[in-house]
Design a protein around this motif. Structure first.
Motif, PDB file in Angstrom:
ATOM      1  N   ALA A  42       0.835  -1.213   0.000  1.00  0.00           N
ATOM      2  CA  ALA A  42       0.000   0.000   0.000  1.00  0.00           C
ATOM      3  C   ALA A  42       0.862   1.253   0.000  1.00  0.00           C
ATOM      4  N   SER A  43       1.912   1.257   0.841  1.00  0.00           N
ATOM      5  CA  SER A  43       2.789   2.429   0.902  1.00  0.00           C
ATOM      6  C   SER A  43       3.605   2.581  -0.374  1.00  0.00           C
ATOM      7  N   LEU A  44       4.107   1.468  -0.894  1.00  0.00           N
ATOM      8  CA  LEU A  44       4.877   1.531  -2.139  1.00  0.00           C
ATOM      9  C   LEU A  44       4.032   2.129  -3.269  1.00  0.00           C
ATOM     10  N   LYS A  45       2.787   1.700  -3.347  1.00  0.00           N
ATOM     11  CA  LYS A  45       1.881   2.209  -4.380  1.00  0.00           C
ATOM     12  C   LYS A  45       1.608   3.698  -4.188  1.00  0.00           C
ATOM     13  N   LEU A  46       1.371   4.109  -2.941  1.00  0.00           N
ATOM     14  CA  LEU A  46       1.075   5.505  -2.641  1.00  0.00           C
ATOM     15  C   LEU A  46       2.253   6.405  -3.017  1.00  0.00           C
ATOM     16  N   PHE A  47       3.448   6.029  -2.586  1.00  0.00           N
ATOM     17  CA  PHE A  47       4.619   6.871  -2.832  1.00  0.00           C
ATOM     18  C   PHE A  47       4.951   6.954  -4.324  1.00  0.00           C
ATOM     19  N   THR A  48       4.885   5.831  -5.016  1.00  0.00           N
ATOM     20  CA  THR A  48       5.216   5.860  -6.446  1.00  0.00           C
ATOM     21  C   THR A  48       4.173   6.653  -7.234  1.00  0.00           C
ATOM     22  N   LYS A  49       2.930   6.594  -6.809  1.00  0.00           N
ATOM     23  CA  LYS A  49       1.877   7.362  -7.483  1.00  0.00           C
ATOM     24  C   LYS A  49       2.115   8.871  -7.347  1.00  0.00           C
ATOM     25  N   LEU A  50       2.744   9.276  -6.253  1.00  0.00           N
ATOM     26  CA  LEU A  50       3.009  10.700  -6.029  1.00  0.00           C
ATOM     27  C   LEU A  50       4.307  11.161  -6.691  1.00  0.00           C
ATOM     28  N   GLY A  51       5.041  10.230  -7.321  1.00  0.00           N
ATOM     29  CA  GLY A  51       6.231  10.638  -8.063  1.00  0.00           C
ATOM     30  C   GLY A  51       7.548  10.133  -7.528  1.00  0.00           C
ATOM     31  N   PHE A  52       7.538   9.424  -6.396  1.00  0.00           N
ATOM     32  CA  PHE A  52       8.770   8.834  -5.870  1.00  0.00           C
ATOM     33  C   PHE A  52       9.212   7.695  -6.789  1.00  0.00           C
ATOM     34  N   SER A  53      10.520   7.539  -6.961  1.00  0.00           N
ATOM     35  CA  SER A  53      11.033   6.442  -7.777  1.00  0.00           C
ATOM     36  C   SER A  53      12.090   5.670  -7.000  1.00  0.00           C
ATOM     37  N   GLU A  54      12.180   4.383  -7.281  1.00  0.00           N
ATOM     38  CA  GLU A  54      13.112   3.508  -6.572  1.00  0.00           C
ATOM     39  C   GLU A  54      14.550   3.834  -6.953  1.00  0.00           C
ATOM     40  N   ILE A  55      15.419   3.946  -5.924  1.00  0.00           N
ATOM     41  CA  ILE A  55      16.843   4.168  -6.200  1.00  0.00           C
ATOM     42  C   ILE A  55      17.716   3.034  -5.668  1.00  0.00           C
ATOM     43  N   SER A  56      17.200   2.235  -4.726  1.00  0.00           N
ATOM     44  CA  SER A  56      17.980   1.092  -4.243  1.00  0.00           C
ATOM     45  C   SER A  56      17.087   0.131  -3.478  1.00  0.00           C
ATOM     46  N   ARG A  57      17.632  -1.097  -3.299  1.00  0.00           N
ATOM     47  CA  ARG A  57      16.949  -2.137  -2.530  1.00  0.00           C
ATOM     48  C   ARG A  57      17.935  -2.745  -1.542  1.00  0.00           C
ATOM     49  N   SER A  58      17.462  -3.050  -0.356  1.00  0.00           N
ATOM     50  CA  SER A  58      18.292  -3.721   0.629  1.00  0.00           C
ATOM     51  C   SER A  58      17.686  -5.080   0.950  1.00  0.00           C
ATOM     52  N   GLU A  59      18.373  -6.132   0.532  1.00  0.00           N
ATOM     53  CA  GLU A  59      17.908  -7.485   0.850  1.00  0.00           C
ATOM     54  C   GLU A  59      18.082  -7.768   2.342  1.00  0.00           C
ATOM     55  N   VAL A  60      19.072  -7.121   2.958  1.00  0.00           N
ATOM     56  CA  VAL A  60      19.325  -7.310   4.396  1.00  0.00           C
ATOM     57  C   VAL A  60      18.160  -6.778   5.219  1.00  0.00           C
ATOM     58  N   PHE A  61      17.757  -5.539   4.917  1.00  0.00           N
ATOM     59  CA  PHE A  61      16.679  -4.902   5.677  1.00  0.00           C
ATOM     60  C   PHE A  61      15.304  -5.111   5.040  1.00  0.00           C
ATOM     61  N   LYS A  62      15.280  -5.758   3.873  1.00  0.00           N
ATOM     62  CA  LYS A  62      14.018  -6.040   3.176  1.00  0.00           C
ATOM     63  C   LYS A  62      13.223  -4.768   2.926  1.00  0.00           C
ATOM     64  N   GLU A  63      13.926  -3.746   2.386  1.00  0.00           N
ATOM     65  CA  GLU A  63      13.246  -2.484   2.134  1.00  0.00           C
ATOM     66  C   GLU A  63      13.749  -1.840   0.852  1.00  0.00           C
ATOM     67  N   VAL A  64      12.889  -0.983   0.311  1.00  0.00           N
ATOM     68  CA  VAL A  64      13.173  -0.226  -0.896  1.00  0.00           C
ATOM     69  C   VAL A  64      13.390   1.229  -0.494  1.00  0.00           C
ATOM     70  N   THR A  65      14.395   1.872  -1.086  1.00  0.00           N
ATOM     71  CA  THR A  65      14.584   3.307  -0.892  1.00  0.00           C
ATOM     72  C   THR A  65      14.058   4.027  -2.124  1.00  0.00           C
ATOM     73  N   LEU A  66      13.161   4.974  -1.882  1.00  0.00           N
ATOM     74  CA  LEU A  66      12.553   5.767  -2.941  1.00  0.00           C
ATOM     75  C   LEU A  66      13.016   7.220  -2.817  1.00  0.00           C
TER      76      LEU A  66
END
Length: 199
Positions: free
Chosen positions: A151-175
């Motif tokens: 839900a949060s990933l969809k909300l942020f990307t809809k507002l214009g945020f774009s993915e710049i990195s992924r952390s498999e260790v922390f299981k998170e995406v940086t937008l």
């Protein structure tokens, strides 16, 4: 942050108010939830630690937070009681000292289940973006979101945020959301209805 200590932001579905001591007990009760701890990558704190955390949010120059109130509930009550009854979540900015506080990481949490799915998260997020851009002069805003928080990933990307990195260790995406002139205009258009009051 002292700068937002007397600021209230009113939208269609939410009212944003500074995080005060009278909010702490309810906030602390939220953060006992394992679900919210996981979604916010938070560790449980004692009530005393939570009070100290609230004080740091008030004093530190690199932290800006608002409590998100359900506007419909808030309008039904008065004063401090009304704020506590209407608490829905919070929205935060962690400013970076490295670039003179020109960039920040943003977080949004709608903690009350009854307040989810009503557009409150989106409006609170937009309100904080507007505040960060206009009042704090931010030129870059980032967010870290768990892989499974669709839900949060969809909300942020809809507002214009774009993915710049992924952390498999922390299981998170940086937008990331660079604040270009075009993006500034877009945020302003989406938030023209907001009423920002400095008491």
């Amino acid at each position: 942050m002292r700068q937002n200590a007397r600021t209230t932001i009113t939208g269609d579905t939410v009212v944003l108010v500074p995080y005060e001591q009278h909010h702490v007990e309810k906030y602390h009760s939220w953060m006992k939830s394992e679900e919210l701890q996981k979604l916010t990558a938070s560790e449980p704190l004692s009530l005393q630690e939570e009070y100290r955390m609230q004080e740091s949010w008030r004093q530190d120059n690199d932290k800006c937070t608002f409590i998100v109130l359900d506007k419909s509930d808030y309008n039904a009550f008065n004063g401090i009681k009304g704020q506590i009854e209407a608490m829905a979540g919070d929205v935060n900015l962690f400013l970076s000292e490295e670039d003179g506080f020109k960039s920040a990481e943003i977080e949004i949490m709608i903690a009350e289940p009854k307040c989810r799915g009503k557009g409150m998260g989106k409006e609170a997020l937009l309100a904080m973006l507007r505040y960060g851009i206009d009042e704090l002069n931010l030129i870059l805003i980032t967010a870290k979101i768990g892989f499974d928080n669709e839900a949060s990933l969809k909300l942020f990307t809809k507002l214009g945020f774009s993915e710049i990195s992924r952390s498999e260790v922390f299981k998170e995406v940086t937008l990331s959301l660079p604040i270009s002139d075009e993006m500034r205009k877009k945020i302003q258009q989406l938030t023209d209805h907001l009423l920002i009051v400095q008491a």
